[in-house]
Motif scaffolding. Sequence first.
Motif, PDB file in Angstrom:
ATOM      1  N   ALA A 185       2.266 -35.226  -4.582  1.00  0.00           N
ATOM      2  CA  ALA A 185       3.060 -34.714  -3.455  1.00  0.00           C
ATOM      3  C   ALA A 185       2.793 -33.230  -3.170  1.00  0.00           C
ATOM      4  O   ALA A 185       2.548 -32.846  -2.025  1.00  0.00           O
ATOM      5  N   LEU A 186       2.809 -32.413  -4.212  1.00  0.00           N
ATOM      6  CA  LEU A 186       2.645 -30.967  -3.987  1.00  0.00           C
ATOM      7  C   LEU A 186       1.304 -30.693  -3.300  1.00  0.00           C
ATOM      8  O   LEU A 186       1.239 -29.970  -2.299  1.00  0.00           O
ATOM      9  N   ASN A 187       0.233 -31.302  -3.844  1.00  0.00           N
ATOM     10  CA  ASN A 187      -1.087 -31.074  -3.250  1.00  0.00           C
ATOM     11  C   ASN A 187      -1.182 -31.630  -1.837  1.00  0.00           C
ATOM     12  O   ASN A 187      -1.827 -31.032  -0.975  1.00  0.00           O
ATOM     13  N   ASN A 188      -0.534 -32.776  -1.603  1.00  0.00           N
ATOM     14  CA  ASN A 188      -0.564 -33.352  -0.244  1.00  0.00           C
ATOM     15  C   ASN A 188       0.087 -32.398   0.755  1.00  0.00           C
ATOM     16  O   ASN A 188      -0.424 -32.171   1.851  1.00  0.00           O
ATOM     17  N   VAL A 189       1.236 -31.848   0.341  1.00  0.00           N
ATOM     18  CA  VAL A 189       1.936 -30.923   1.252  1.00  0.00           C
ATOM     19  C   VAL A 189       1.081 -29.672   1.461  1.00  0.00           C
ATOM     20  O   VAL A 189       0.906 -29.202   2.597  1.00  0.00           O
ATOM     21  N   LEU A 190       0.520 -29.164   0.375  1.00  0.00           N
ATOM     22  CA  LEU A 190      -0.322 -27.959   0.507  1.00  0.00           C
ATOM     23  C   LEU A 190      -1.510 -28.223   1.431  1.00  0.00           C
ATOM     24  O   LEU A 190      -1.872 -27.390   2.259  1.00  0.00           O
ATOM     25  N   TYR A 191      -2.082 -29.409   1.309  1.00  0.00           N
ATOM     26  CA  TYR A 191      -3.219 -29.751   2.163  1.00  0.00           C
ATOM     27  C   TYR A 191      -2.789 -29.789   3.643  1.00  0.00           C
ATOM     28  O   TYR A 191      -3.463 -29.217   4.505  1.00  0.00           O
ATOM     29  N   CYS A 192      -1.658 -30.432   3.905  1.00  0.00           N
ATOM     30  CA  CYS A 192      -1.154 -30.477   5.296  1.00  0.00           C
ATOM     31  C   CYS A 192      -0.908 -29.063   5.817  1.00  0.00           C
ATOM     32  O   CYS A 192      -1.212 -28.754   6.975  1.00  0.00           O
ATOM     33  N   LEU A 193      -0.373 -28.202   4.961  1.00  0.00           N
ATOM     34  CA  LEU A 193      -0.074 -26.831   5.399  1.00  0.00           C
ATOM     35  C   LEU A 193      -1.370 -26.072   5.691  1.00  0.00           C
ATOM     36  O   LEU A 193      -1.426 -25.252   6.610  1.00  0.00           O
ATOM     37  N   THR A 194      -2.416 -26.373   4.924  1.00  0.00           N
ATOM     38  CA  THR A 194      -3.718 -25.758   5.206  1.00  0.00           C
ATOM     39  C   THR A 194      -4.192 -26.199   6.594  1.00  0.00           C
ATOM     40  O   THR A 194      -4.720 -25.397   7.375  1.00  0.00           O
TER      41      THR A 194
ATOM     42  N   ASN B  24       0.526 -17.989  -4.171  1.00  0.00           N
ATOM     43  CA  ASN B  24       0.394 -18.584  -5.512  1.00  0.00           C
ATOM     44  C   ASN B  24       1.743 -18.696  -6.173  1.00  0.00           C
ATOM     45  O   ASN B  24       2.021 -19.639  -6.905  1.00  0.00           O
ATOM     46  N   ASN B  25       2.567 -17.707  -5.899  1.00  0.00           N
ATOM     47  CA  ASN B  25       3.902 -17.698  -6.481  1.00  0.00           C
ATOM     48  C   ASN B  25       4.689 -18.956  -6.092  1.00  0.00           C
ATOM     49  O   ASN B  25       5.233 -19.661  -6.944  1.00  0.00           O
ATOM     50  N   ALA B  26       4.694 -19.276  -4.805  1.00  0.00           N
ATOM     51  CA  ALA B  26       5.414 -20.475  -4.340  1.00  0.00           C
ATOM     52  C   ALA B  26       4.767 -21.731  -4.922  1.00  0.00           C
ATOM     53  O   ALA B  26       5.450 -22.652  -5.361  1.00  0.00           O
ATOM     54  N   ARG B  27       3.443 -21.754  -4.955  1.00  0.00           N
ATOM     55  CA  ARG B  27       2.743 -22.925  -5.514  1.00  0.00           C
ATOM     56  C   ARG B  27       3.184 -23.172  -6.950  1.00  0.00           C
ATOM     57  O   ARG B  27       3.419 -24.303  -7.354  1.00  0.00           O
ATOM     58  N   LYS B  28       3.272 -22.055  -7.710  1.00  0.00           N
ATOM     59  CA  LYS B  28       3.646 -22.191  -9.140  1.00  0.00           C
ATOM     60  C   LYS B  28       5.079 -22.691  -9.274  1.00  0.00           C
ATOM     61  O   LYS B  28       5.403 -23.464 -10.169  1.00  0.00           O
ATOM     62  N   GLN B  29       5.921 -22.277  -8.345  1.00  0.00           N
ATOM     63  CA  GLN B  29       7.340 -22.652  -8.475  1.00  0.00           C
ATOM     64  C   GLN B  29       7.634 -24.067  -7.988  1.00  0.00           C
ATOM     65  O   GLN B  29       8.692 -24.613  -8.266  1.00  0.00           O
ATOM     66  N   GLY B  30       6.703 -24.645  -7.252  1.00  0.00           N
ATOM     67  CA  GLY B  30       6.847 -26.065  -6.912  1.00  0.00           C
ATOM     68  C   GLY B  30       7.168 -26.346  -5.454  1.00  0.00           C
ATOM     69  O   GLY B  30       7.292 -25.441  -4.618  1.00  0.00           O
ATOM     70  N   LEU B  31       7.332 -27.641  -5.180  1.00  0.00           N
ATOM     71  CA  LEU B  31       7.441 -28.159  -3.823  1.00  0.00           C
ATOM     72  C   LEU B  31       8.546 -27.497  -2.982  1.00  0.00           C
ATOM     73  O   LEU B  31       8.321 -27.104  -1.831  1.00  0.00           O
ATOM     74  N   ALA B  32       9.737 -27.349  -3.568  1.00  0.00           N
ATOM     75  CA  ALA B  32      10.858 -26.799  -2.787  1.00  0.00           C
ATOM     76  C   ALA B  32      10.511 -25.384  -2.301  1.00  0.00           C
ATOM     77  O   ALA B  32      10.811 -25.015  -1.145  1.00  0.00           O
ATOM     78  N   TYR B  33       9.848 -24.604  -3.142  1.00  0.00           N
ATOM     79  CA  TYR B  33       9.479 -23.232  -2.777  1.00  0.00           C
ATOM     80  C   TYR B  33       8.380 -23.227  -1.721  1.00  0.00           C
ATOM     81  O   TYR B  33       8.366 -22.407  -0.803  1.00  0.00           O
TER      82      TYR B  33
END
Length: 290
Positions: free
Chosen positions: A241-250, A258-267
């Motif tokens: 899920a996290l990577n899918n959302v990050l990909y869509c955001l890209t 990086n900070n938000a990525r490390k803290q997870g999906l909600a961030y």
Amino acid sequence: MNLATPYVGRFAPSPSGPLHLGSLLTALTSYLDAKAHAGIWLVRMEDIDPPRQLPNADRMIIDTLTAHGLIPDGPILYQSTRQKHYLDSIKHLLAHNNAYRCICTRAQIKAAGGTYPGTCSTAKLTTSPSAIRYRNPKNIEQFNDRFMGLVTSTAHEDMTIQRKDGLFAYNLAVVLDDIAQGITHIVRGIDLLPTTIAQMNLWQHFSSDFPSYAHTPLLVNPSGQKLSKQNHATAINNENALNNVLYCLTLLGMNISNNARKQGLAYVLQEAITHWRQGILFPSHEIIVT
Ligand code: GLU
């Protein structure tokens, strides 16, 4: 961005299969837009076409949305529970001559050039079963799409609101439910842009409070084919899920820290909402994914 305007948005999938990347992007954009406006985001299951539905697809879609942090702000409305309302509306339209029965076949319409020429509009048919068409008043010929700019269409036809097999048409159900749910902002895939003006001409029969429309670009593969259930775009893996959302955001041109990525999906979602508030500009009607 005007945060004082009331905002009710929605994502309205048809349960014809699990979500794929394109539909996840649509869900995400409608969610981000609602949250960026401090609005309400709803999910509506458009399950009125059983022959095209897959068992459990609704469950799969809901699980995928949940896994990706896209949690609706109210109960999910199933269109299958709304049949009486659709039927009553059709009866009302027929009784007031705002709709009529049509017995034209697809082949006849194709032979007439593909756009329904209104053949049965004055025939006062009582044939049943038959399709039912809305008498399009053609009052609306353009609108301003928030993402795509001015959209104009003069290709008006009297669209089907109930099919000959008795199934209610998507174009009717979507309009009646958006009105009933108080939807103020529609964010959806650009494949629905061509029907929007026809939907608005139906909408104005029931309500003068139009929603704002925004159509998101289509995801296509490098050879230009649309990613869709029909051409077997791969279903989303909820484990990623996290990577899918990050990909869509890209794809939306966002750089998540990086900070938000490390803290997870909600961030990540929170940061994306902040980016969205700063403005989003879609460069074209298509985004190519590799
Ligand atoms: N149910 C439609 C679909 O999955 C979308 C309806 C809408 O957003 O207006 O294509």
